[in-house]
Design an enzyme around this catalytic site. Structure first.
Site, PDB file in Angstrom:
ATOM      1  N   ASP A   1      -5.623  39.048  55.342  1.00 24.01           N
ATOM      2  CA  ASP A   1      -5.775  39.432  53.906  1.00 24.01           C
ATOM      3  C   ASP A   1      -5.226  40.465  53.081  1.00 24.01           C
ATOM      4  O   ASP A   1      -5.558  41.137  52.234  1.00 24.01           O
ATOM      5  CB  ASP A   1      -7.534  39.789  53.860  1.00 24.01           C
TER       6      ASP A   1
ATOM      7  N   SER B   1      -8.624  36.362  44.576  1.00 21.48           N
ATOM      8  CA  SER B   1      -7.359  36.747  44.733  1.00 21.48           C
ATOM      9  C   SER B   1      -6.690  35.454  45.530  1.00 21.48           C
ATOM     10  O   SER B   1      -7.102  35.040  46.431  1.00 21.48           O
ATOM     11  CB  SER B   1      -6.965  38.046  45.550  1.00 21.48           C
TER      12      SER B   1
ATOM     13  N   HIS C   1      -8.788  34.187  48.672  1.00 18.92           N
ATOM     14  CA  HIS C   1      -9.985  35.230  49.168  1.00 18.92           C
ATOM     15  C   HIS C   1     -10.870  35.626  48.063  1.00 18.92           C
ATOM     16  O   HIS C   1     -10.657  36.120  47.093  1.00 18.92           O
ATOM     17  CB  HIS C   1      -9.304  36.535  49.830  1.00 18.92           C
TER      18      HIS C   1
ATOM     19  N   ASN D   1      -3.224  31.789  50.343  1.00 21.31           N
ATOM     20  CA  ASN D   1      -4.605  31.756  50.800  1.00 21.31           C
ATOM     21  C   ASN D   1      -5.454  32.300  49.533  1.00 21.31           C
ATOM     22  O   ASN D   1      -4.959  33.096  48.604  1.00 21.31           O
ATOM     23  CB  ASN D   1      -4.750  32.712  51.802  1.00 21.31           C
TER      24      ASN D   1
HETATM   25  C1  GAR Z   1     -14.175  30.352  49.168  1.00 20.53           C
HETATM   26  O1  GAR Z   1     -15.032  31.286  48.416  1.00 20.53           O
HETATM   27  C2  GAR Z   1     -12.934  31.227  49.510  1.00 20.53           C
HETATM   28  O2  GAR Z   1     -12.399  32.182  48.824  1.00 20.53           O
HETATM   29  C3  GAR Z   1     -13.220  31.780  50.712  1.00 20.53           C
HETATM   30  O3  GAR Z   1     -14.174  30.604  51.276  1.00 20.53           O
HETATM   31  C4  GAR Z   1     -14.863  29.844  50.455  1.00 20.53           C
HETATM   32  C5  GAR Z   1     -14.633  28.445  50.523  1.00 20.53           C
HETATM   33  O4  GAR Z   1     -15.147  27.604  50.031  1.00 20.53           O
HETATM   34  N1  GAR Z   1     -12.267  32.202  52.001  1.00 20.53           N
HETATM   35  C6  GAR Z   1     -12.271  33.167  52.702  1.00 20.53           C
HETATM   36  O5  GAR Z   1     -13.538  33.744  52.864  1.00 20.53           O
HETATM   37  C7  GAR Z   1     -11.271  33.611  53.372  1.00 20.53           C
HETATM   38  N2  GAR Z   1     -11.290  34.767  54.128  1.00 20.53           N
HETATM   39  P1  GAR Z   1     -14.797  26.114  49.505  1.00 20.53           P
HETATM   40  O6  GAR Z   1     -14.801  25.442  50.938  1.00 20.53           O
HETATM   41  O7  GAR Z   1     -15.938  25.528  48.808  1.00 20.53           O
HETATM   42  O8  GAR Z   1     -13.476  26.042  48.936  1.00 20.53           O
END
Ligand code: GAR
Length: 217
Positions: A146, A137, A110, A108
């Site tokens: 997480d 991370s 985060h 994952n």
């Molecule tokens: C990213 O910033 C990722 O780190 C976050 O969602 C966004 C997705 O962006 N993930 C989380 O918050 C997971 N808990 P993307 O669709 O443009 O890759």
């Protein structure tokens, strides 16, 4: 080198997915077999289609329980026989059964320097906490939301006057570097989760997550 079969789960825009697709087109030794979204309108589905990758939608609203959704999701993923499952902005809490099924082969990303700021709204919370430094991370997914063993982080400064959006953009740029890198390590057989729950890189358990700045230098 043979390519590692990968399935990517998304819920939204898919810029992390795009970074991985781009590197897979270059020299990342993975074969993205499918991109699955729980959100029918996720823009990331279009990114996958443009790259010639199979897509599927599994809408969680069509299931009576989290358990049923996760079971259907696992059945769908397993049709593609992935060696690695990537959560790339997949905004669902996963059941313990699902997570156990993919132990050691699900990552994952985060948007915080975990263990700081688990959960949502990480950039706003980092600003409110007057953090000087923020980041992203990559971790193995375990039953603790997480909270799985950390693999790789990247740091960015928090600048005076930053808005949550400005900070998010700075972090996102780093996300696009660290996710493909961690995937590369895994695909090359350099990265694993051992039975004790430790991250092993190049045969050695990590005592702390790797930092992109060290890896670059
Ligand atoms: C990213 O910033 C990722 O780190 C976050 O969602 C966004 C997705 O962006 N993930 C989380 O918050 C997971 N808990 P993307 O669709 O443009 O890759």
């Amino acid at each position: 080198m043979s390519r590692l079969p990968v399935v990517v789960l998304i819920s939204g825009g898919g810029t992390n997915l795009q970074a991985i697709l781009d590197e897979a087109k270059a020299d990342l030794p993975v074969e993205i077999r499918a991109v699955i979204s729980n959100q029918p309108n996720a823009y990331g589905l279009q990114r996958a289609q443009q790259a010639g990758v199979a897509t599927a939608v599994l809408d969680h609203r069509e299931f009576d329980s989290r358990e049923q959704f996760d079971q259907a999701l696992a059945d769908l993923i397993d049709q593609y026989q992935p060696g690695l499952v990537l959560l790339a902005g997949f905004m669902r809490i996963l059941t313990p059964e699902f997570v156990r099924h993919y132990r050691g082969r699900m990552l994952n990303i985060h948007p915080s320097l975990l263990p700081k700021f688990q959960g949502l709204h990480t950039h706003q919370r980092a600003l409110e906490a007057s953090e000087k430094e923020h980041g992203a991370s990559i971790h193995f997914v375990t039953e603790e939301l997480d909270g799985g063993p950390l693999i790789l982080q990247a740091r960015v400064p928090v600048l005076p006057g930053d808005s949550a959006e400005e900070l998010a953009a700075r972090v996102l740029e780093k996300e696009h570097q660290i996710y493909p890198l961690a995937v590369r390590w895994f695909a090359e057989g350099r990265l694993a989760l051992n039975d004790a729950g430790q991250v092993v890189l190049d045969g050695k358990p990590l005592s702390a997550p790797m930092d992109l700045a060290q890896v670059d230098s």
